[in-house]
Design an enzyme around this catalytic site. Structure first.
Site, PDB file in Angstrom:
ATOM      1  CB  CYS A 161     -22.050  -3.246   5.664  1.00 49.28           C
ATOM      2  SG  CYS A 161     -21.997  -1.456   5.734  1.00 49.28           S
ATOM      3  CB  CYS A 167     -24.734  -0.168   2.773  1.00 48.97           C
ATOM      4  SG  CYS A 167     -23.300   0.513   2.219  1.00 48.97           S
ATOM      5  CE  LYS A 226      -1.126   2.306   3.301  1.00 47.38           C
ATOM      6  NZ  LYS A 226      -1.412   2.754   4.743  1.00 47.38           N
ATOM      7  CB  CYS A 266     -25.747  -1.060   8.231  1.00 49.08           C
ATOM      8  SG  CYS A 266     -24.137  -0.623   8.321  1.00 49.08           S
ATOM      9  CB  CYS A 319     -18.177   2.381   5.279  1.00 46.41           C
ATOM     10  SG  CYS A 319     -18.506   0.730   5.219  1.00 46.41           S
TER      11      CYS A 319
END
Length: 311
Positions: free
Chosen positions: A299, A305, A219, A296, A289
């Site tokens: 999710c 969502c 990354k 949620c 999120c």
């Protein structure tokens, strides 16, 4: 008969015998005709070889021919020309929804990310080194903490030489409380020494060389290529991108690591979106999120969502 007649008859017999023994190819013309006949015979033999049963069997094998489909014709053979590539359902609408929710550009990554942590007035080589160092500090660390550590380092003149001249205890104090700061002190010192010895104080310009440095992962390498060198080498996937991609079903199957998620995304996501997707999803993960969303519950129910449903 007379002796003269006998002599003539013998001569005639000898002439006839000699003529028959020489045959039709005895003279120059005959030799040419014989050579032509031999050539015709060889050609005929070659023709017989070319029509052998094995050759006929190969020649009569069925060939599958596909043609491009016209505007009014589609068939199974024509569709096989282009192999269908998998892509997640409704991903374009989901991407549009996330862009709308991220339009304010007010997440920590938007003003404290790696592209904001270096000294813009420093020479290019020093700027690139500072970008790499900020990425090394950012692992398992919030952007606010990374930015604070970079400010303290830059206040002392953040270069390869200055880091190598700083003792480990002082360096640890400067970067604390970034995650795993003791290990990062060691990695920063080792990487800075390699950069000085092999690259003249600059950073490598390839992912393979970057990930070979102590404390630098995939990354970080892809982000360093994008921010420091202006080259899109791949999708930079951190925990936010990994989590969101799996929740939205942007991977064909559930992936167990960020690197597997990167490979899965690069299989279908258009390359022109690779440079955008990291910052977009990281900010979405920082604000909306979350690891365990209160509404949620991680999710598990995708109908709640905001990215998966229409806004």
């Amino acid at each position: 008969c007379s002796p003269q007649d006998s002599s003539m008859n013998a001569t005639g017999v000898r002439m006839m015998t000699r003529s028959r023994s020489r045959g039709p190819g005895a003279g120059p013309r005959g030799r040419r005709e014989k050579a032509a006949a031999l050539q015709r015979g060889e050609a005929a033999a070659e023709g017989r070889k070319s029509h052998s049963p094995a050759r006929r069997q190969r020649k009569t094998q069925k060939l599958n021919v596909a043609y491009e489909a016209s505007d009014h014709q589609e068939g199974e053979d024509t569709r096989s020309l282009t192999a269908p590539s998998w892509e997640p359902r409704d991903w374009q609408q989901q991407l549009l929804n996330i862009r709308i929710m991220r339009s304010g550009k007010d997440a920590p990554v938007d003003w404290l990310g790696a592209e904001h942590c270096y000294d813009s007035s420093a020479p290019p080589k020093v700027r690139r080194y500072q970008v790499l160092l900020s990425l090394m500090l950012s692992s398992q660390t919030k952007d606010q903490v990374t930015a604070g550590a970079m400010q303290r380092l830059r206040a002392r003149g953040l270069t390869v030489d200055s880091i190598l001249q700083t003792d480990d205890s002082t360096l640890g104090t400067l970067i604390y409380p970034v995650g795993f700061w003791r290990n990062k002190v060691k990695y920063i010192k080792q990487t800075s020494a390699i950069l000085q010895q092999r690259y003249g104080g600059d950073i490598p310009a390839s992912v393979a060389e970057l990930v070979a440095l102590p404390g630098v992962g995939p990354k970080m390498a892809h982000l360093a290529m994008a921010v420091a060198w202006g080259t899109v080498s791949g999708i930079a996937v951190d925990t936010h991108v990994h989590r969101i991609a799996n929740r939205l079903g942007w991977t064909r199957t559930a992936t167990k690591s960020p690197e597997k998620t990167r490979a899965a995304l690069e299989e279908w996501l258009p390359r022109e979106l690779w440079s955008e997707i990291n910052g977009l999803l990281v900010g979405f993960g920082q604000q909306t999120c979350l690891p365990v969303h209160p509404r949620c519950q991680g999710c598990l129910n995708r109908t709640l969502c905001p990215a998966a449903r229409g806004l």
